[in-house]
Scaffold this motif. Structure first.
Motif, PDB file in Angstrom:
ATOM      1  N   MET A 171       4.641  -0.340   5.609  1.00 19.05           N
ATOM      2  CA  MET A 171       3.103   1.119   5.608  1.00 19.05           C
ATOM      3  C   MET A 171       3.975   1.827   7.066  1.00 19.05           C
ATOM      4  SD  MET A 171       2.084   1.351   2.662  1.00 19.05           S
ATOM      5  CE  MET A 171       2.486   0.565   1.158  1.00 19.05           C
ATOM      6  N   GLY A 172       4.435   1.128   7.992  1.00 19.25           N
ATOM      7  CA  GLY A 172       4.831   1.895   9.301  1.00 19.25           C
ATOM      8  C   GLY A 172       4.412   1.565  10.841  1.00 19.25           C
ATOM      9  N   TYR A 178      -6.727  -0.433   1.734  1.00 16.86           N
ATOM     10  CA  TYR A 178      -5.129  -0.697   2.422  1.00 16.86           C
ATOM     11  C   TYR A 178      -4.426  -2.299   2.880  1.00 16.86           C
ATOM     12  CZ  TYR A 178      -7.168   4.172   2.596  1.00 16.86           C
ATOM     13  OH  TYR A 178      -7.387   5.318   2.439  1.00 16.86           O
ATOM     14  N   SER A 219      16.223   8.585   7.026  1.00 15.08           N
ATOM     15  CA  SER A 219      15.026   8.244   6.158  1.00 15.08           C
ATOM     16  C   SER A 219      13.306   8.368   7.157  1.00 15.08           C
ATOM     17  CB  SER A 219      14.937   6.752   6.011  1.00 15.08           C
ATOM     18  OG  SER A 219      13.689   5.944   5.321  1.00 15.08           O
ATOM     19  N   VAL A 245       9.250   8.125   8.009  1.00 18.80           N
ATOM     20  CA  VAL A 245       8.754   6.268   8.284  1.00 18.80           C
ATOM     21  C   VAL A 245       6.930   6.488   8.375  1.00 18.80           C
ATOM     22  CG1 VAL A 245       8.102   4.639   8.447  1.00 18.80           C
ATOM     23  CG2 VAL A 245      10.673   4.963   8.085  1.00 18.80           C
ATOM     24  N   GLU A 277      -1.078   3.914   6.220  1.00 19.70           N
ATOM     25  CA  GLU A 277      -0.578   3.482   4.661  1.00 19.70           C
ATOM     26  C   GLU A 277       0.068   4.754   4.102  1.00 19.70           C
ATOM     27  OE1 GLU A 277      -2.142   3.137   0.387  1.00 19.70           O
ATOM     28  OE2 GLU A 277      -2.868   4.919   0.751  1.00 19.70           O
ATOM     29  N   LYS A 278       1.852   4.024   4.494  1.00 15.07           N
ATOM     30  CA  LYS A 278       3.137   5.166   3.945  1.00 15.07           C
ATOM     31  C   LYS A 278       2.833   6.232   5.471  1.00 15.07           C
ATOM     32  CE  LYS A 278       2.303   4.552  -0.998  1.00 15.07           C
ATOM     33  NZ  LYS A 278       3.023   5.321  -2.516  1.00 15.07           N
ATOM     34  N   GLY A 279       2.697   5.554   6.531  1.00 10.71           N
ATOM     35  CA  GLY A 279       3.338   6.447   7.191  1.00 10.71           C
ATOM     36  C   GLY A 279       1.949   7.497   7.456  1.00 10.71           C
ATOM     37  N   ARG A 280       1.085   7.514   7.303  1.00  9.92           N
ATOM     38  CA  ARG A 280      -0.227   8.117   8.100  1.00  9.92           C
ATOM     39  C   ARG A 280      -1.222   7.117   7.632  1.00  9.92           C
ATOM     40  NH1 ARG A 280       2.735  10.261   3.645  1.00  9.92           N
ATOM     41  NH2 ARG A 280       2.975  12.713   3.805  1.00  9.92           N
ATOM     42  N   GLU A 308       5.440  11.970  13.708  1.00  4.53           N
ATOM     43  CA  GLU A 308       7.096  12.364  12.472  1.00  4.53           C
ATOM     44  C   GLU A 308       8.141  11.236  12.837  1.00  4.53           C
ATOM     45  OE1 GLU A 308       7.607  15.426   9.911  1.00  4.53           O
ATOM     46  OE2 GLU A 308       5.104  15.895   9.287  1.00  4.53           O
TER      47      GLU A 308
END
Length: 236
Positions: A41-42, A233, A17, A19, A210-213, A11
């Motif tokens: 997306m990170g 994706y 913020s 990400v 996707e979205k940091g995962r 993390e």
């Protein structure tokens, strides 16, 4: 087999913020792997954390079995991690030869290390342009130079961020061929790019973000068997 690079439950973000939300990724020795996802997306945030440019808020990053989260960028590079960054970031006021020699080292202790001559054999255009300044090269030639410069450190792991972005199809094809040669030689590679069909010819293992995962990872066969993942994706 222990992982060459391992990211577990990472993390991080920028200021307040967040990400990345528990990001996981592994690259094995000698493997060509990809990190795939839409813009924002990170992917680059993950790389910044790997190279010590962002702190890990939680989770851990290991390279060669050693924790590197919290280590300075210079120390991480000296361990044998090399980045071909998005935008190339070559030295515009150095010649091609000087760019290649600037960080020459044998950080992985290779018995047959990359040299100026072997980089010229890999990218003959760089031999032709040896005395040109970095800012006199085309975008594709700059990308060749950025890859050659990273290889001159003889890394354990070569990471390419947007490997073929903004270059001509002809030179893009040449770079894919080079990455295939590197993979066959046993060089571990992690590639971020959007050309999935080409990546599947080069890489052994793929991971989506996707979205940091990290919702999915698997080999070529598993990815080919689930084409709906491409749309979900990547939007392709």
């Amino acid at each position: 087999m222990s992982s060459l690079l391992s990211i577990e439950n990472l993390e991080t973000g920028y200021g307040a913020s967040q990400v990345l939300f528990g990001m996981n990724l592994e690259v094995q020795p000698g493997e060509a792997a990809t990190l795939l996802g839409r813009n924002g997306m990170g992917k680059t945030t993950t790389l910044r954390a790997v190279f010590g440019q962002l702190p890990a808020w939680s989770g851990e990053i290991r390279f060669l079995g050693e924790r590197i989260d919290g280590q300075p960028t210079e120390r991480i590079a000296q361990m044998g991690l090399a980045l071909v960054p998005e935008g190339r970031q070559i030295f515009p006021n150095l010649t091609v030869k000087e760019n290649l020699l600037a960080f020459a080292a044998n950080r992985s202790g290779r018995a047959d290390p990359w040299t100026l001559e072997s980089i010229h054999a890999l990218f003959p255009r760089l031999a032709e342009r040896a005395q040109n300044m970095g800012n006199q090269l085309s975008g594709g030639e700059q990308q060749m130079l950025a890859i050659g410069r990273a290889l001159m450190t003889n890394p354990h792991l070569l990471i390419l961020d947007e490997a073929t972005e903004g270059i001509s199809p002809l030179i893009r094809r040449e770079i894919w061929q080079v990455l295939g040669r590197l993979k066959r030689s046993g060089q571990a590679i992690l590639v971020i790019d959007k050309y999935l069909n080409e990546l599947m010819r080069v890489a052994d293992h793929h991971a989506f973000i996707e979205k940091g995962r990290s919702p999915w990872s698997g080999d070529n066969d598993a990815l080919a068997a689930e084409p709906e993942l491409w749309e979900r994706y990547l939007g392709v």
